[in-house]
Write a protein that holds these residues in place. Structure first.
Motif, PDB file in Angstrom:
ATOM      1  N   TYR A 250       0.855  -1.185   0.000  1.00 54.07           N
ATOM      2  CA  TYR A 250       0.000   0.000   0.000  1.00 54.07           C
ATOM      3  C   TYR A 250       0.888   1.230   0.000  1.00 54.07           C
ATOM      4  N   SER A 251       0.405   2.278  -0.615  1.00 52.33           N
ATOM      5  CA  SER A 251       1.234   3.466  -0.767  1.00 52.33           C
ATOM      6  C   SER A 251       1.419   4.201   0.545  1.00 52.33           C
ATOM      7  N   SER A 252       0.441   4.138   1.418  1.00 50.68           N
ATOM      8  CA  SER A 252       0.593   4.851   2.682  1.00 50.68           C
ATOM      9  C   SER A 252      -0.291   4.212   3.726  1.00 50.68           C
ATOM     10  N   VAL A 253      -0.147   4.697   4.952  1.00 56.77           N
ATOM     11  CA  VAL A 253      -0.954   4.143   6.034  1.00 56.77           C
ATOM     12  C   VAL A 253      -2.440   4.343   5.775  1.00 56.77           C
ATOM     13  N   ASN A 254      -2.768   5.354   4.996  1.00 56.16           N
ATOM     14  CA  ASN A 254      -4.184   5.634   4.777  1.00 56.16           C
ATOM     15  C   ASN A 254      -4.790   4.828   3.637  1.00 56.16           C
ATOM     16  N   ASP A 255      -3.956   4.175   2.879  1.00 62.38           N
ATOM     17  CA  ASP A 255      -4.487   3.375   1.781  1.00 62.38           C
ATOM     18  C   ASP A 255      -4.265   1.921   2.176  1.00 62.38           C
ATOM     19  N   THR A 256      -5.269   1.324   2.706  1.00 60.87           N
ATOM     20  CA  THR A 256      -5.078   0.003   3.297  1.00 60.87           C
ATOM     21  C   THR A 256      -5.965  -1.017   2.628  1.00 60.87           C
ATOM     22  N   ASP A 257      -5.996  -2.201   3.216  1.00 58.14           N
ATOM     23  CA  ASP A 257      -6.825  -3.247   2.632  1.00 58.14           C
ATOM     24  C   ASP A 257      -8.318  -2.972   2.783  1.00 58.14           C
ATOM     25  N   VAL A 258      -8.667  -1.867   3.412  1.00 55.56           N
ATOM     26  CA  VAL A 258     -10.075  -1.475   3.425  1.00 55.56           C
ATOM     27  C   VAL A 258     -10.531  -1.198   1.992  1.00 55.56           C
ATOM     28  N   PHE A 259      -9.646  -0.649   1.175  1.00 56.01           N
ATOM     29  CA  PHE A 259     -10.024  -0.326  -0.204  1.00 56.01           C
ATOM     30  C   PHE A 259     -10.028  -1.569  -1.084  1.00 56.01           C
ATOM     31  N   ALA A 260      -9.018  -2.371  -0.942  1.00 55.53           N
ATOM     32  CA  ALA A 260      -8.965  -3.631  -1.680  1.00 55.53           C
ATOM     33  C   ALA A 260      -7.801  -4.449  -1.135  1.00 55.53           C
ATOM     34  N   PRO A 261      -7.930  -5.770  -1.131  1.00 59.51           N
ATOM     35  CA  PRO A 261      -6.803  -6.587  -0.676  1.00 59.51           C
ATOM     36  C   PRO A 261      -5.654  -6.511  -1.684  1.00 59.51           C
ATOM     37  N   LEU A 262      -4.452  -6.761  -1.233  1.00 62.14           N
ATOM     38  CA  LEU A 262      -3.296  -6.692  -2.140  1.00 62.14           C
ATOM     39  C   LEU A 262      -3.433  -7.647  -3.314  1.00 62.14           C
ATOM     40  N   LEU A 263      -4.172  -8.752  -3.099  1.00 61.19           N
ATOM     41  CA  LEU A 263      -4.375  -9.714  -4.185  1.00 61.19           C
ATOM     42  C   LEU A 263      -4.914  -9.038  -5.441  1.00 61.19           C
ATOM     43  N   VAL A 264      -5.732  -8.017  -5.254  1.00 58.86           N
ATOM     44  CA  VAL A 264      -6.314  -7.322  -6.402  1.00 58.86           C
ATOM     45  C   VAL A 264      -5.222  -6.595  -7.186  1.00 58.86           C
ATOM     46  N   TYR A 265      -4.279  -6.005  -6.442  1.00 57.94           N
ATOM     47  CA  TYR A 265      -3.244  -5.207  -7.096  1.00 57.94           C
ATOM     48  C   TYR A 265      -2.136  -6.063  -7.700  1.00 57.94           C
ATOM     49  N   GLU A 266      -2.094  -7.325  -7.293  1.00 59.48           N
ATOM     50  CA  GLU A 266      -0.996  -8.179  -7.745  1.00 59.48           C
ATOM     51  C   GLU A 266      -1.181  -8.698  -9.163  1.00 59.48           C
ATOM     52  N   THR A 267      -2.378  -8.558  -9.696  1.00 59.12           N
ATOM     53  CA  THR A 267      -2.589  -8.958 -11.088  1.00 59.12           C
ATOM     54  C   THR A 267      -3.179  -7.787 -11.852  1.00 59.12           C
ATOM     55  N   ALA A 268      -2.954  -7.799 -13.156  1.00 62.03           N
ATOM     56  CA  ALA A 268      -3.467  -6.704 -13.979  1.00 62.03           C
ATOM     57  C   ALA A 268      -3.628  -7.170 -15.411  1.00 62.03           C
ATOM     58  N   ARG A 269      -4.325  -6.358 -16.168  1.00 59.33           N
ATOM     59  CA  ARG A 269      -4.343  -6.567 -17.608  1.00 59.33           C
ATOM     60  C   ARG A 269      -3.626  -5.403 -18.268  1.00 59.33           C
ATOM     61  N   THR A 270      -2.829  -5.721 -19.286  1.00 59.27           N
ATOM     62  CA  THR A 270      -2.216  -4.673 -20.091  1.00 59.27           C
ATOM     63  C   THR A 270      -2.618  -4.923 -21.534  1.00 59.27           C
ATOM     64  N   MET A 271      -2.256  -4.017 -22.406  1.00 62.14           N
ATOM     65  CA  MET A 271      -2.625  -4.210 -23.802  1.00 62.14           C
ATOM     66  C   MET A 271      -1.745  -5.298 -24.399  1.00 62.14           C
ATOM     67  N   THR A 272      -2.331  -6.079 -25.281  1.00 57.14           N
ATOM     68  CA  THR A 272      -1.569  -7.127 -25.942  1.00 57.14           C
ATOM     69  C   THR A 272      -0.427  -6.497 -26.712  1.00 57.14           C
ATOM     70  N   ASP A 273       0.748  -7.032 -26.521  1.00 53.31           N
ATOM     71  CA  ASP A 273       1.901  -6.459 -27.196  1.00 53.31           C
ATOM     72  C   ASP A 273       2.071  -7.125 -28.533  1.00 53.31           C
ATOM     73  N   ASN A 274       1.549  -6.497 -29.523  1.00 54.58           N
ATOM     74  CA  ASN A 274       1.683  -7.027 -30.866  1.00 54.58           C
ATOM     75  C   ASN A 274       2.816  -6.260 -31.532  1.00 54.58           C
ATOM     76  N   GLN A 275       3.928  -6.928 -31.718  1.00 51.08           N
ATOM     77  CA  GLN A 275       5.110  -6.236 -32.226  1.00 51.08           C
ATOM     78  C   GLN A 275       4.866  -5.632 -33.605  1.00 51.08           C
ATOM     79  N   VAL A 276       3.948  -6.230 -34.325  1.00 52.17           N
ATOM     80  CA  VAL A 276       3.764  -5.796 -35.707  1.00 52.17           C
ATOM     81  C   VAL A 276       2.868  -4.570 -35.790  1.00 52.17           C
ATOM     82  N   VAL A 277       1.763  -4.669 -35.116  1.00 53.81           N
ATOM     83  CA  VAL A 277       0.782  -3.583 -35.223  1.00 53.81           C
ATOM     84  C   VAL A 277       0.992  -2.614 -34.062  1.00 53.81           C
TER      85      VAL A 277
END
Ligand SMILES: *[C@@H]1O[C@H](CO)[C@@H](O)[C@H](O)[C@H]1NC(C)=O
Ligand SMILES: *[C@@H]1O[C@H](CO)[C@@H](O)[C@H](O)[C@H]1NC(C)=O
Ligand SMILES: *[C@@H]1O[C@H](CO)[C@@H](O)[C@H](O)[C@H]1NC(C)=O
Ligand SMILES: *[C@@H]1O[C@H](CO)[C@@H](O)[C@H](O)[C@H]1NC(C)=O
Ligand SMILES: *[C@@H]1O[C@H](CO)[C@@H](O)[C@H](O)[C@H]1NC(C)=O
Ligand SMILES: *[C@@H]1O[C@H](CO)[C@@H](O)[C@H](O)[C@H]1NC(C)=O
Ligand SMILES: *[C@@H]1O[C@H](CO)[C@@H](O)[C@H](O)[C@H]1NC(C)=O
Ligand SMILES: *[C@@H]1O[C@H](CO)[C@@H](O)[C@H](O)[C@H]1NC(C)=O
Ligand SMILES: *[C@@H]1O[C@H](CO)[C@@H](O)[C@H](O)[C@H]1NC(C)=O
Length: 789
Positions: A250-277
């Motif tokens: 968490y970034s600070s004492v005020n941003d805690t697991d009340v907002f979301a568990p760390l499990l949520v932040y540990e995964t993400a989606r990014t844009m598919t990296d298509n080297q061609v396009v």
């Protein structure tokens, strides 16, 4: 699915429920219709038939149970074996401390004697706020599917409520001839800061983007259910998942697991990296929603890959309108692997039944490669006029009565709140205010009120801080980073104070600028700089990582630029000389940054202090424009200039600005012209040791022909092409035109500089023997073969 009826019990005595109660201070989990308490998903669910509870029931109704429950219902099976059924109005009453509460109701279709679940129909109210209207638990749906595919809205409903009384009354009102029921009930006190003040909300979606479903037992703070986002993705192939399961904090004492568990932040989606396009597409999610309500959209982010800013800059669209641009998670969260979230509010009009969330490239920040990232999303429906319930009948009636009306509800008002690391004061309600109000088609009638409503609906911050982005450092952290402002770490000084090299987060090198407390101007410039850098994000602008304004100090923390100022490579001699290619590349980078400044926002921004010491080079010699302390918003649409006192640096000052005190972006062009000459000649812009007529670089250089006479002797050794230098000086000359209107725009300069580079490349490739001017062979051959690789 059928349940076998095991028993039917009428509770004879109401007195069981009349014991004195204590105000709710802990979460309460109720196993409805049961005389026993059970442990499910790590929680103790108290049977509501057990005497001595901290709540009362206004009417016992019927406690009913089924003997067998499908294994499909997994761990909740034992909880859903019983239900409380009401065929008259009844309520659960809780004594509470005023504040915010989550209410969760669990429903499992239940066939029992005369009570067939699909025949239920009832209204549900919580302290007079209508949560459900004519609700009927779906009878024949495939519950196995529902739970694994976990449509939050079918198996259980979650509401959040701001209670301003000392009583919370959850009331079931059956339709005549029908009944109400509930299998389990949760009432959870929630810290005030979790939500902006709102009389009531219903959770529509809560998703762990790019990751697996997170069970309530894994969300230790509030037992929330986080589903996978895949079924809501418009095109799953457009994105791929990433994760880092070890380092997110968490970034600070005020941003805690009340907002979301760390499990949520540990995964993400990014844009598919298509080297061609090229990544010129959006990652999109579509969510079915109820028409004619406002929605709060909370987006959770954590940069899991890059450890510096400007690597991923993107735009966020909500319902096809821009909700945020120049979004750089690294900067907003204050680093890599930092949990961060931001809120937006949007209105859904009566004829629309879906909400689109899209992330895509930011065209102006194209240097970033156009990638995007999202870790989690929550969508909440906000109550309107004391009602959260969506009634089809009512909506249809509303629609038909509005046929004549134009669908002018297009305005998206997105209010963004940054809770992360207490950047802004986190109070009861925490809206930063209106960020954007974009309307591609001009509205028939200008309606400033609607903008204002969006802001006033939420309590806004202290206006001074409202646009600040970046991490807020404590003075203690700054002192550790700079070894208590160790003089040995000073990398620059100026009228404002000193710049130190420092280290944060165990090993990230940063530049730390500390305002001289004596200098009032310094403090003002710092304010301007924070404000400017908070709204600017570009590969060719130096990024601010954060700031500190404690103890009467003003300190800014920037990304560290390992190769120092452009000036230090030209004159002064403490750094190696740059090759011609590097020099032109540096100017192209700086021009890109300035072009973005001039055109990236509606009014544009005038830098006002363009000079070779404000163009910095990172470890890869990527040029970035720095120092926005003097920057100004450009003229408003109906004006041609900004009137202001003359500020800037001697030797770079636009004479027209000096004469007329009228600032336009063309003043930056003049200063940039001086920088271009510096790059060719590598001499100081003002050199008072020289005879009259040579003191001022701009005056002197333009009179010298052929240009070989002014070219830095080191370039002659290194190698350059006369044609490209000629062209380069020509651009400088155009920039130095006496009147602003005769100077090119930054975009034109950029284009011309790219031509210079092409001329030089062509020269290196083709005419090594014929046109080569000085310099050593091996280097140019190296460059040549380098290009072929
Ligand atoms: C709870 O209910 C069950 C089923 O009716 C009954 O057998 C049992 O005696 C009850 N227990 C108590 C303590 O009332
Ligand atoms: C009632 O609430 C008080 C205070 O939170 C708690 O100590 C007590 O155990 C509760 N009683 C029951 C039956 O849950
Ligand atoms: C409610 O249900 C009970 C038990 O089935 C029944 O005796 C009673 O008449 C019902 N009341 C109404 C109003 O339907
Ligand atoms: C989700 O449920 C719906 C119907 O309840 C079904 O059509 C769909 O295939 C399910 N999706 C998944 C991923 O199981
Ligand atoms: C409590 O909230 C309701 C709805 O927001 C409002 O009508 C009422 O006046 C409030 N009561 C108090 C005591 O503030
Ligand atoms: C997770 O982040 C940490 C810290 O930046 C890094 O050392 C580690 O290699 C990362 N792990 C993965 C799997 O990317
Ligand atoms: C992304 O979505 C927005 C809003 O729907 C749209 O305006 C924009 O053109 C899209 N961008 C791309 C690259 O498709
Ligand atoms: C928003 O964009 C999506 C996908 O690009 C499109 O299907 C949808 O119709 C658009 N909605 C509106 C209101 O334009
Ligand atoms: C956390 O919140 C409290 C109370 O809102 C505030 O006083 C404190 O400064 C915040 N801490 C940080 C690090 O922002």
């Amino acid at each position: 699915m059928k349940f076998n009826v095991l028993f039917l019990a009428f509770l004879a005595s109401l007195s069981l429920f009349e014991a004195s109660v204590e105000a709710l201070s802990k979460p309460l989990f109720i196993n409805c219709g049961s005389n026993s308490s059970i442990t499910v998903d790590g929680r103790r669910w108290t049977g509501d038939s057990i005497p001595g509870q901290n709540f009362t029931l206004s009417s016992v109704g019927v406690a009913a149970a089924a003997s067998t429950i499908s294994e499909d219902l997994a761990i909740y099976g034992s909880l859903y074996q019983t239900a409380r059924i009401f065929n008259t109005s009844a309520s659960f009453n809780f004594a509470v401390v005023p504040g915010n509460y989550f209410i969760r109701l669990h429903y499992c279709p239940f066939n029992f004697g005369n009570f067939i679940a699909s025949g239920s129909s009832f209204d549900l109210l919580a302290n007079n706020l209508k949560l459900l209207s004519k609700f009927s638990a779906p009878g024949e749906i495939d519950w196995k599917n529902a739970i694994s595919n976990s449509s939050i809205s079918t198996l259980f409903r979650e509401f959040s409520l701001s209670v301003n009384l000392t009583e919370l009354r959850i009331e079931f009102i059956p339709e005549p001839g029908s009944f109400a029921f509930v299998n389990a009930l949760e009432v959870i006190p929630v810290v005030d800061k979790l939500f902006p003040s709102s009389s009531g909300m219903e959770t529509m979606y809560r998703l762990n983007v790019g990751g697996r479903k997170i069970e309530p037992s894994e969300d230790r703070a509030l037992w929330r259910n986080w589903n996978s986002d895949e079924q809501f993705m418009f095109s799953v192939n457009a994105a791929h998942s990433i994760s880092n399961t070890s380092s997110v904090t968490y970034s600070s004492v005020n941003d805690t697991d009340v907002f979301a568990p760390l499990l949520v932040y540990e995964t993400a989606r990014t844009m598919t990296d298509n080297q061609v396009v090229e990544r010129r597409f959006n990652v999109s999610w579509r969510f079915p929603v109820d028409p004619n309500f406002d929605y709060l959209i909370r987006l959770h982010f954590s940069e899991l890959v890059y450890d510096k800013p400007n690597q991923r800059i993107f735009r966020i669209y909500i319902n096809n309108k821009t909700a945020a641009e120049n979004f750089d998670v690294f900067v907003r969260a204050g680093g890599k692997n930092k949990a961060y979230h931001e809120d937006y509010v949007t209105a859904i009009s009566p004829k629309v039944d879906s909400l689109w969330l899209q992330l895509g490239p930011d065209s102006l920040a194209s240097g970033s490669g156009g990638d995007a990232l999202l870790n989690g999303v929550e969508i909440f429906k906000l109550s309107r006029n004391g009602i959260l319930a969506h009634s089809h009948q009512r909506i249809r009636a509303t629609q038909s009565s509005r046929v004549a009306q134009k669908p002018s509800q297009k305005t998206l008002w997105a209010a963004a709140a940054a809770f992360a690391f207490g950047l802004m004061v986190v109070g009861l309600s925490v809206y930063v205010g209106l960020l954007h109000r974009r309307n591609k088609t001009p509205p028939e009638k200008k309606n400033p009120e609607s903008t204002k409503n969006a802001v006033t609906m939420k309590t806004s911050f202290n206006s001074k801080n409202k646009n600040r982005v970046g991490r807020r450092f404590t003075m203690a952290e700054i002192k550790i980073a700079t070894r208590n402002f160790d003089e040995a770490l000073v990398i620059g000084t100026g009228g404002f104070g000193k710049v130190y090299r420092g280290e944060i987060n165990e090993g990230v090198t940063v530049a730390i600028k500390r305002a001289d407390k004596q200098s009032e101007q310094g403090v003002r410039e710092f304010e301007t700089e924070i404000e400017m850098l908070s709204k600017l994000r570009h590969r060719h602008l130096v990024s601010m990582i954060g700031f500190c304004d404690e103890q009467g100090e003003m300190v800014l923390v920037y990304e560290y630029m390992a190769n120092g100022t452009l000036r230090s490579h030209l004159v002064g001699g403490d750094r190696p000389s740059l090759t011609w290619r590097q020099r032109v590349g540096t100017c192209i980078g700086a021009a890109r940054g300035l072009h973005y400044l001039h055109t990236g926002s509606e009014r544009g921004i005038i830098h006002r202090d363009v000079k070779s010491t404000n163009i910095l080079l990172d470890e890869d010699f990527v040029a970035k424009v720095a120092d926005f302390g003097l920057s100004r918003d450009g003229p408003a649409v109906d004006q041609t200039h900004v009137s202001t006192a003359v500020k800037g640096s001697f030797g770079y000052l636009d004479p027209e600005y000096f004469r007329r005190l009228q600032l336009t972006e063309k003043s930056d062009l003049f200063s940039f012209g001086v920088v271009l000459l510096e790059v060719v000649c590598a001499r100081p812009v003002i050199d008072t040791t020289l005879p009259n007529g040579q003191i001022n670089l701009a005056e002197w250089a333009l009179r010298q022909r052929p240009v070989e006479r002014i070219v830095d002797p080191r370039l002659k050794e290194e190698g350059y092409s006369p044609e490209s230098v000629e062209k380069f000086v020509e651009i400088a000359e155009k920039c130095l035109a006496d009147e602003g209107k005769n100077r090119p725009t930054m975009g034109e300069v950029l284009w011309q500089l790219e031509n210079v580079l092409r001329l030089y490349e062509a020269h290196v490739q083709s005419g090594v023997e014929a046109n080569y001017c000085g310099g050593d062979w091996s280097r140019s051959l190296e460059e040549k073969s380098g290009r072929k690789r």
